[in-house]
Design an enzyme around this catalytic site. Structure first.
Site, mmCIF file in Angstrom:
data_model
loop_
_atom_site.group_PDB
_atom_site.id
_atom_site.type_symbol
_atom_site.label_atom_id
_atom_site.label_comp_id
_atom_site.label_asym_id
_atom_site.label_seq_id
_atom_site.Cartn_x
_atom_site.Cartn_y
_atom_site.Cartn_z
ATOM 1 N N HIS A 76 10.198 18.463 73.157
ATOM 2 C CA HIS A 76 10.634 18.604 71.758
ATOM 3 C C HIS A 76 9.627 17.953 70.813
ATOM 4 C CE1 HIS A 76 12.358 14.458 71.387
ATOM 5 N NE2 HIS A 76 12.715 14.626 72.641
ATOM 6 N N ASP A 78 10.212 16.800 67.668
ATOM 7 C CA ASP A 78 10.661 15.757 66.727
ATOM 8 C C ASP A 78 10.759 14.385 67.377
ATOM 9 O OD1 ASP A 78 12.809 17.046 68.157
ATOM 10 O OD2 ASP A 78 14.219 15.896 66.942
ATOM 11 N N GLU A 145 15.704 17.968 68.313
ATOM 12 C CA GLU A 145 16.343 17.517 69.558
ATOM 13 C C GLU A 145 17.128 16.237 69.340
ATOM 14 O OE1 GLU A 145 16.818 15.484 73.431
ATOM 15 O OE2 GLU A 145 15.825 14.772 71.638
ATOM 16 N N ASP A 169 10.858 15.626 79.245
ATOM 17 C CA ASP A 169 11.538 14.727 78.317
ATOM 18 C C ASP A 169 12.502 13.859 79.109
ATOM 19 O OD1 ASP A 169 12.500 13.486 76.069
ATOM 20 O OD2 ASP A 169 13.889 15.096 75.552
HETATM 21 ZN ZN LIG Z 1 13.343 13.177 74.000
#
Ligand SMILES: [Zn+2]
Length: 258
Positions: A76, A78, A145, A169
């Site tokens: 992600h 962000d 996210e 992630d």
């Molecule tokens: Zn994350």
């Protein structure tokens, strides 16, 4: 702008540090999405940016790997924007100020965005390396996210080709996850009516907690939201017993100015 802090001969270092100079908090991923689109165009990779701002980039297979199935890589864009109180930093335009402290990369006075900047940087390094023997790769960079998986939820299945995915992630450099984080949401509704306040108002501050990430639930640390909810619950019970008349003796708080 001062010079680079990381070793730009390493692709993932370069991509990570470049990311820290472009604002990319949740709901402010536009500029970073532009960067990804530029990245794809410069390498003549097929790409798509959907309505919410997710960016998908396709890297063709290395010669000889054409018959391998497509592999998805996801991260992600962000990051969480947080800073210490004593510095002035405008996340909407200021680059993060990186430095190395005893071998650890940090940002002066702010969050670093390693979540999920490292995931993004590793994927870009894979896309950028022409020598890497790999199947067709579909990189998916999602938005929003940190505020509830907004980008991931808005992904359209017709925009996705892969049937196997590595999500970059997750926490810890010594772990491999077979499946990454899962999300579960519930919405509770309850009717209520406002009542006119009466009596003495109090300001209650819950502080001095250790902090931590929501995934660290195993650590058994106190959570301010839960403590606050418990306090309100207990107050509600106590108020019922006292017929809402008395000032409660159970609270130790600061009286609000009247
Ligand atoms: Zn994350």
């Amino acid at each position: 702008m001062d010079s680079w802090v990381l070793d730009h001969k390493k692709r993932h270092h370069r991509f990570f540090e470049e990311m820290t100079r472009i604002p990319h908090g949740s709901f402010h991923e536009k500029e970073y999405g532009d960067y990804l689109v530029r990245f794809a165009k410069e390498r003549s990779f097929e790409y798509k940016r959907d309505a919410i701002g997710n960016v998908m980039i396709h890297k063709p297979p290395f010669p000889g790997y054409e018959d391998h199935p497509c592999l998805g890589l996801q991260a992600h864009m962000d990051m969480v924007w947080a800073k210490t109180e004593n510095i002035s930093h405008d996340f909407l335009k200021d680059p993060l100020k990186l430095y190395i402290d005893h071998g650890f990369l940090k940002a002066r006075g702010t969050t670093l965005g390693a979540d999920d900047g490292t995931g993004v940087a590793y994927i870009l390094a894979v896309l950028d390396d022409p020598e890497l023997k790999a199947p067709p790769i579909e990189a998916v960079f999602t938005v929003q996210e940190e505020t509830g998986l907004g980008g991931a939820l808005a992904l359209k299945k017709e925009d996705i080709r892969f049937r196997r995915l590595i999500s970059l992630d997750c926490g810890g450099g010594d772990s491999i996850y077979i499946s990454s984080l899962a999300g579960l949401k519930g919405i509770a509704k309850r009717q209520f009516q406002w009542e006119k306040a009466q009596g003495q108002g109090y300001c209650v501050r819950i502080s001095g907690l250790k902090g931590g990430y929501s995934d660290g639930y195993k650590r058994e640390q106190a959570n301010a939201n839960k403590l606050g909810a418990r306090l309100v619950y207990e107050l509600g019970r106590a108020l019922q017993y006292t017929g809402r008349k008395k000032v409660l003796p159970i609270m130790e708080g600061k009286a609000l100015p009247s």
